[in-house]
Each structure stands twice: as C-alpha cells, then as structure tokens.
Design an enzyme around this catalytic site. Structure first.
Site, PDB file in Angstrom:
ATOM      1  N   GLU A 186      58.013  35.484  38.705  1.00 38.69           N
ATOM      2  CA  GLU A 186      57.826  35.814  39.958  1.00 38.69           C
ATOM      3  C   GLU A 186      57.503  37.365  40.288  1.00 38.69           C
ATOM      4  O   GLU A 186      57.396  38.195  39.243  1.00 38.69           O
ATOM      5  CB  GLU A 186      59.177  35.681  40.769  1.00 38.69           C
ATOM      6  CG  GLU A 186      60.425  36.492  40.270  1.00 38.69           C
ATOM      7  CD  GLU A 186      61.757  36.396  40.733  1.00 38.69           C
ATOM      8  OE1 GLU A 186      61.920  35.247  41.318  1.00 38.69           O
ATOM      9  OE2 GLU A 186      62.522  37.282  40.811  1.00 38.69           O
ATOM     10  N   GLY A 193      69.240  38.804  44.721  1.00 40.58           N
ATOM     11  CA  GLY A 193      68.415  39.902  43.684  1.00 40.58           C
ATOM     12  C   GLY A 193      67.166  39.119  43.415  1.00 40.58           C
ATOM     13  O   GLY A 193      67.300  37.927  42.987  1.00 40.58           O
ATOM     14  N   CYS A 194      66.336  40.015  42.358  1.00 38.93           N
ATOM     15  CA  CYS A 194      65.292  39.606  41.946  1.00 38.93           C
ATOM     16  C   CYS A 194      65.359  38.941  40.570  1.00 38.93           C
ATOM     17  O   CYS A 194      65.093  37.815  40.375  1.00 38.93           O
ATOM     18  CB  CYS A 194      64.444  40.789  41.532  1.00 38.93           C
ATOM     19  SG  CYS A 194      64.968  42.013  40.868  1.00 38.93           S
ATOM     20  N   TYR A 195      66.394  39.459  39.871  1.00 39.97           N
ATOM     21  CA  TYR A 195      66.795  38.551  38.588  1.00 39.97           C
ATOM     22  C   TYR A 195      67.538  37.450  38.680  1.00 39.97           C
ATOM     23  O   TYR A 195      67.131  36.171  38.199  1.00 39.97           O
ATOM     24  CB  TYR A 195      67.441  39.455  37.562  1.00 39.97           C
ATOM     25  CG  TYR A 195      67.109  40.671  37.146  1.00 39.97           C
ATOM     26  CD1 TYR A 195      65.875  40.343  36.278  1.00 39.97           C
ATOM     27  CD2 TYR A 195      67.470  42.022  36.871  1.00 39.97           C
ATOM     28  CE1 TYR A 195      65.239  41.358  35.300  1.00 39.97           C
ATOM     29  CE2 TYR A 195      67.035  42.809  36.257  1.00 39.97           C
ATOM     30  CZ  TYR A 195      65.804  42.658  35.470  1.00 39.97           C
ATOM     31  OH  TYR A 195      65.183  43.895  34.730  1.00 39.97           O
TER      32      TYR A 195
END
Length: 347
Positions: free
Chosen positions: A317, A154-156
C-alpha cells in the site's frame, strides 16, 4: 448533494499534503479551512506550489483555533496532528458540532492503559474512547457511516490487518504463530528535521527499527484479538527502506490442523471481492509497492509453504494513501453518504 464544508487541521505535513491533494479535487468537498502554525498567513499554493492553479489553492493557512475553524462553516475536520495533540482539538471541534476524522493514534485504542503503555503518557481524552470508531472502511463500514469520531488506522496496521482479519474470523490460522515483517518508505516518519532521516542516512540503506515494541503493535494486537475472540500477541518487525512512500508487508502464520490452503484464498475473496480498494492477487501473487503508490489501493497476495505449514501473506500500500490520507477520505465518503470511490479513483 452540495459539497461538504471541510477542514484539514495540520495540513502542512506529508499526510496533510496528501489530504490536500485528494480533497482539493474531491467532487463532494468544499475545503474551507487548512491550519498550520508554521505556515499561517500563506496560501496553499505558496506553501505547496504543486497545487498552484487547483480550485481552492488560494485558501490561506490559519492557526488551529477551534472557534475560527467552526466559524468557517466546516461540518467535518480531518486531523493530521501528532498523537497527544489531536485529542484536545478533537474534543473542541466535537463540542462545536463538527464530525472528526483523526489520523493520529489518539483514538485508535480502546484501553487508555494500553495507550499509556505504548505512547508514554496518560490518554488525554479517555472519555471519548468509547465512541471512537476504528476506521477500517472494509471492516467497520456501518459503524463509520454513523460515527461522530473516526480513528483512522495507522499505515503498518492497515497492511497487516486486512490480510489477517478474514483468516482469524474463520479460525484458519493459529494466532500464536503470527509474525509480520514490514518495510516502509521514509515519508512514514513524518515531515520533520531528523538526522536519521536525512538523504545520506537513508539512501542505499535498509534497517529495522522500533523493535520489539513499535507503537503500532498496540492497535494491531487489539484488532487481531477482536477478530480472533482471544488475546493475540504477535511479533512485528518494521524496516525503513530508501523510497519516498510505500509499505510492503509479509505476514506468516501456521494453518490450523486440517485447514486446506485453498481456504485462505476463499476467505479473502469472501471478505473483499466487492471492495473497491482491495485488489486480490491470488495464490502466488507478490504485492509490489510500485503498483499502489499514489493510490488508495492495497494489493494482497498469498502463498502456502507445505514444508513449514505456514501461510505467507503479501500486501502493499501507499503509507500516505491507503495507510493515511486516502483511507481517511474513504471514511469521509461513508460518513456523508457519498460513493466509496469519490475523490479516490486514481491509478
């Protein structure tokens, strides 16, 4: 090497669009299938005019039928689908001989009971979990090379794990003191109609959400625990901010007694000095989303607060890039023996 026939399943959302942007011009890719139930029958350029004129932009969206996808000759499929939906088609494509890079949460967790706790339903394919590789390319390089099924993080979690993992592996910080605060652009919520995501609701606004138990906490704690060699439980507070894309995360933790603050920088350098997409900003460096959006870079800086004995880790990011599509392409490059930077050298 001849271009690898590639499919994107669920290519009409924000992550699917990012995958299209990267793969249409990737030198090692021949895009042979893009699926969307809603857009089936239309070309990529009709749905996304920005891709008009790009090689392959005349490809027609098809329904996500595993037999049809396999018949295109695809050797690998990126799945940009919701959790709970991806597992079924992943199984079907694996059975037809494709390798799968799944960008949903369906294969990120090792324990199906944890999946059920955080996602609210039984895991749809628990028998596939043992072979799924958690796809952090900087951490699981060799496992990804050999994988048939990659679970892209995932992004987080990406923004939190990359700064923390080297410190936990070297026992520099107390895991019980970790607190992570993240801020994400609105595209992180997906391309959907939702009152809370309308422009007037998000613009000139910042708010926490998903507390105290955001779904991504499950994979964050899983990977931190593996690195630390003990169960790690942290506080994670995500926030929505009025930008299209980008994640800025500040993570804090107490140094172990007797650990020099300079050991933090040394551990990060040791872990990432040779990694193409991790840019270390050094002590005092504050990562800024404007420097990473539309790229596959994650920038990491750090500082030490002698008043509290805490280390401060700052990362940034693009949630659609390094946090999703770009990172998945990194795994693709590893799986097919390509250069780590193929299709991703954008600044």
């Amino acid at each position: 090497m001849n271009p690898i026939p590639t499919a994107i399943v669920g290519a009409s959302g924000y992550t699917g669009m990012e995958l299209l942007r990267l793969l249409l011009v990737h030198p090692g890719v021949s895009l042979v299938a893009a699926t969307s139930r809603q857009e089936a029958g239309r070309t990529l350029a009709e749905v996304f005019p920005r891709f008009g004129g790009a090689p392959g932009s005349g490809l027609i969206f098809i329904e996500p039928d595993p037999d049809v996808i396999a018949a295109t000759g695809a050797k690998v499929a990126f799945l940009a689908l919701p959790h709970g939906v991806a597992a079924e088609i992943a199984r079907a494509l694996l059975e037809r001989g494709l390798r799968v890079i799944d960008l949903s949460a369906d294969f990120r967790l090792r324990d199906p009971a944890v999946y059920e706790e955080f996602y609210g339903h039984a895991h749809p394919a628990p028998d596939l979990l043992p072979e799924a590789v958690y796809g952090l390319p900087e951490i699981r390089t060799e496992d990804i090379r050999a994988a048939r099924l990659v679970a892209s993080p995932g992004c987080y979690p990406t923004s939190i794990l990359l700064p923390l993992l080297p410190l936990l592996r070297e026992n520099l910080i107390d895991p019980a003191t970790i607190v992570a605060n993240s801020m994400s652009g609105v595209s992180g919520a997906g391309r959907k109609a939702d009152l809370s995501l309308l422009f007037c609701e998000c613009n000139e606004s910042a708010r926490a959400y998903g507390v105290p138990k955001h779904r991504h906490l499950s994979e964050i704690e899983q990977e931190l625990s593996l690195a630390a060699g003990e169960t790690v439980v942290i506080s994670f507070i995500p926030h929505l901010i009025p930008v299209n894309a980008g994640i800025a995360t500040t993570t804090t933790a107490k140094l172990r007694e007797g650990v020099s603050p300079e050991a933090i920088g040394a551990a990060l350098e040791k872990a990432y000095a040779d990694q193409a997409f991790v840019r270390l900003l050094g002590k005092g460096g504050c990562a800024d989303t404007k420097n990473v959006t539309r790229t596959n870079f994650v920038d990491i800086g750090w500082q030490h607060d002698p008043r509290t004995g805490r280390v401060l880790l700052m990362s940034a990011e693009d949630n659609l890039g390094k946090g999703a599509g770009g990172q998945a392409v990194q795994s693709f490059n590893l799986m097919f023996g390509l250069s780590a930077t193929d299709g991703l050298q954008n600044f």
